[in-house]
Design a protein around this motif. Structure first.
Motif, short mmCIF file in Angstrom:
data_model
loop_
_atom_site.label_atom_id
_atom_site.label_comp_id
_atom_site.label_asym_id
_atom_site.label_seq_id
_atom_site.Cartn_x
_atom_site.Cartn_y
_atom_site.Cartn_z
N THR A 130 0.83 -1.20 0.00
CA THR A 130 0.00 0.00 0.00
C THR A 130 0.87 1.25 0.00
O THR A 130 1.86 1.34 0.73
CB THR A 130 -0.92 0.01 1.22
N LEU A 131 0.48 2.24 -0.81
CA LEU A 131 1.20 3.50 -0.91
C LEU A 131 0.49 4.53 -0.03
O LEU A 131 -0.65 4.94 -0.31
CB LEU A 131 1.25 3.98 -2.36
N SER A 132 1.14 4.95 1.02
CA SER A 132 0.53 5.84 2.01
C SER A 132 0.15 7.18 1.41
O SER A 132 0.92 7.80 0.68
CB SER A 132 1.50 6.04 3.18
N GLY A 133 -1.05 7.63 1.72
CA GLY A 133 -1.50 8.95 1.30
C GLY A 133 -2.15 9.02 -0.07
O GLY A 133 -2.75 10.04 -0.42
N TRP A 134 -2.01 7.96 -0.87
CA TRP A 134 -2.62 7.92 -2.19
C TRP A 134 -3.95 7.18 -2.11
O TRP A 134 -4.17 6.34 -1.24
CB TRP A 134 -1.71 7.21 -3.19
#
Length: 258
Positions: free
Chosen positions: A164-168
């Motif tokens: 998971t890509l944080s903030g996206w």
């Protein structure tokens, strides 16, 4: 002057009868507006207009759309994504720059990707031309390095889903794809990294899978790596080839909206 507004029962229940009635008689409603769906001008005095209420846990934003584009409805968005949704609605669209100096166009394709015997909703992003680093002369394609700096990971194979890509996040509203949101400057309010000129249709199977998992896999590759594939099996073959060639990055993103 009364407006040609449609206010659904769901929207009325959220804003109250008094506010709904004020909108219908022309108070607190715009004459002209930019449609939240197709992004083109509308006029609530001369054409039927839908009220669309975006709500988070604590705040809500009322937007307007051509009734021919979408019906009046409540769209629930996570609170921390609400401002990003608003920016995407109002047209904030910070895209990369193509090496020729013009604004790059990011093509986005949706499809279901089988990973570890499970179908995952996925988006594939591929620019129409090489992408330059902002402020550079722009002779080399920097698309993958730029994404790597944002936290996208190389996809050596598609044997397991990416992290998971944080903030996206991926913004889905009214069952249509509106935007891919990225963190704002300094990790602040999200802004649209990619914005659909018109909301993109996704299949019912894709939407069901996304609503079930609340996660979308986003794959990105340089121009010429994937192409427009007419079937999901051909899309998967192109992804596998791009991964084997070291030309694919990926990230999992939470789903915002429904």
């Amino acid at each position: 002057m009364p407006r040609m507004l449609d206010v659904s029962e769901d929207v009325r229940a959220e804003i109250g009868d008094e506010e709904a009635d004020r909108l219908l008689v022309g108070d607190n409603s715009p004459g002209s507006y930019d449609c939240t769906s197709c992004r083109t001008p509308g006029d609530s005095e001369t054409e039927r207009t839908s009220t669309v209420l975006f709500i988070g846990e604590e705040t809500a934003v009322l937007a307007f759309a051509h009734a021919s584009c979408i019906p009046s409805q409540v769209v629930k968005v996570a609170e921390d994504q609400l401002q990003g949704a608003v920016r995407s609605i109002t047209g904030a669209d910070p895209r990369p720059t193509a090496t020729g100096g013009e604004q790059a166009v990011l093509g986005v394709t949706s499809g279901l990707v089988l990973i570890d015997n499970q179908l995952h909703p996925a988006l594939v992003v591929e620019p129409t031309g090489p992408i330059a680093r902002p402020g550079s002369a722009g002779e080399e394609d920097e698309f993958l390095p730029l994404l790597a700096e944002q936290g996208f990971q190389p996809a050596g194979d598609l044997g397991q889903p990416p992290g998971t890509l944080s903030g996206w996040s991926v913004l889905l509203a009214m069952g249509q794809l509106h935007a891919i949101l990225q963190p704002g400057t300094g990790g602040g309010t999200p802004v649209a990294w990619w914005q659909a000129h018109q909301p993109l249709q996704v299949t019912s199977d894709w939407r069901a899978a996304a609503n079930k998992s609340r996660t979308v896999l986003v794959f990105a590759a340089p121009v010429g790596s994937i192409g427009q594939q007419p079937r999901e099996d051909l899309l998967r073959d192109a992804l596998d080839k791009a991964a084997a060639d070291g030309r694919l990055v990926a990230a999992a993103m939470p789903l915002a909206g429904t």
